[in-house]
Design an enzyme around this catalytic site. Structure first.
Site, PDB file in Angstrom:
ATOM      1  N   HIS A 222       0.821  -1.213   0.000  1.00 62.82           N
ATOM      2  CA  HIS A 222       0.000   0.000   0.000  1.00 62.82           C
ATOM      3  C   HIS A 222       0.857   1.267   0.000  1.00 62.82           C
ATOM      4  O   HIS A 222       1.931   1.322   0.582  1.00 62.82           O
ATOM      5  CB  HIS A 222      -0.975   0.016   1.181  1.00 62.82           C
ATOM      6  N   ASN A 223       0.359   2.277  -0.711  1.00 65.72           N
ATOM      7  CA  ASN A 223       0.989   3.596  -0.796  1.00 65.72           C
ATOM      8  C   ASN A 223       2.348   3.582  -1.488  1.00 65.72           C
ATOM      9  O   ASN A 223       3.109   4.542  -1.377  1.00 65.72           O
ATOM     10  CB  ASN A 223       1.120   4.235   0.587  1.00 65.72           C
TER      11      ASN A 223
END
Length: 330
Positions: A222-223
């Site tokens: 994620h991210n």
């Protein structure tokens, strides 16, 4: 469709050595050559095959020096690998293109699908997904709600785009899940291999920039953000919030710890473990934890000598103890 050596040379800017009227109608690896096929030689390890290959035409680099005659017609070019790739692209462009949404695919009524998109059987396109023109989604691809896919993107079978990022907070009775409310953005001209997973962000976006090429079985946390035209081989793993720059090359099974920045044009060797920010453009990393290649090979050379060094140190210790004992006795 057949092509003569002369036609091919004109097309790719090469020079014919041999029969300029030799014709081919298919491709073959040089070690599996057959009559009517065109092969290429770019890796010196395969040079010995050129003397016996049955391929009719072989593309070779201009600077290749051969030790004996060959029966194949040669076309000399600046970069044989690049030229054969272009030829295969032109060949692929002549093949029928699949378009449309297969009846066995699921596409949410709220998804926005561009022109000339192909969605294969058993693919899943969630609510609010946006897919650009010319994109191909193969079987069993799953694109979760809200993700955005650009133009001319290829996502191969079994890949998952937008599953929850791995976010849990330790509590008194176990781990509390942190909601993952962001999305995944995949820009134009990206190719994603089979069974690759790109997690949605906790907040904001996980971003795959234009021109990125990902192999099979890659995990993008994620991210994360992968810069333009970066390529990654199979089984690469990226922990959350890793930022990889433009035009990087990453070998198979390399791993990135979270919250680090990898500079543009960094080369990361296979199974390398990158645990911190990199120094700058053009750096080559290898080993785990990562280090520059010069340091790595120095350390590797010393590693082989450790058993002998250990024995020498043990012998020196014994001598020192004997000298101490002799001094005390005297």
């Amino acid at each position: 469709m057949e092509f003569k050596a002369k036609q091919i040379a004109e097309l790719i800017g090469g020079r014919v050595e041999g029969d300029e009227n030799a014709t081919v109608n298919t491709f073959a690896k040089i070690e599996e050559g057959k009559a009517g096929a065109i092969s290429f030689l770019s890796n010196p390890k395969y040079t010995h095959y050129i003397y016996d290959t049955d391929s009719t035409i072989v593309l070779v680099n201009e600077d290749v020096e051969l030790e004996q005659p060959v029966k194949a017609t040669l076309i000399r070019v600046k970069n044989a690998y690049e030229c054969v790739a272009k030829m295969m692209q032109m060949y692929a462009a002549t093949l029928p293109k699949k378009t449309g949404i297969d009846p066995l695919a699921f596409v949410s009524k709220t998804a926005e699908i561009g022109k000339d998109v192909y969605v294969a059987p058993f693919a899943y396109i969630g609510d609010g997904v946006k897919i650009g023109d010319g994109t191909k989604i193969f079987p069993h691809v799953c694109i979760y709600d809200g993700c955005r896919i650009g133009k001319n993107v290829t996502i191969h079978a079994g890949s998952v785009i937008g599953a929850d990022g791995f976010g849990f907070a330790p509590g008194q009775e176990g781990y509390d899940k942190i909601p993952q409310i962001g999305i995944v953005i995949i820009e134009d001209n990206v190719e994603i291999g089979a069974n690759t997973c790109i997690d949605r962000s906790t907040m904001g976006q996980t971003i795959i920039r234009q021109g990125v090429k990902l192999d099979n079985l890659i995990q993008v946390g994620h991210n994360c953000e992968i810069g333009e035209n970066t390529v990654m081989s199979a089984q690469v793993g990226m922990a959350g919030s890793t930022k990889v720059g433009k035009w990087c090359m990453v070998g198979g099974q390399a791993g990135f710890s979270g919250h680090i920045h990898v500079a543009d044009r960094t080369i990361v060797g296979a199974q390398c473990g990158v645990i911190g920010d990199t120094k700058g453009d053009g750096e080559t990393l290898i080993g785990s934890p990562h280090m520059d290649t010069k340091t790595f090979f120095k350390a590797k050379a010393l590693y082989k000598k450790l058993p002998d060094m250990y024995r020498e140190i043990a012998a020196l210790r014994r001598e020192i103890e004997e000298l101490k004992k002799s001094k005390i006795d005297n």
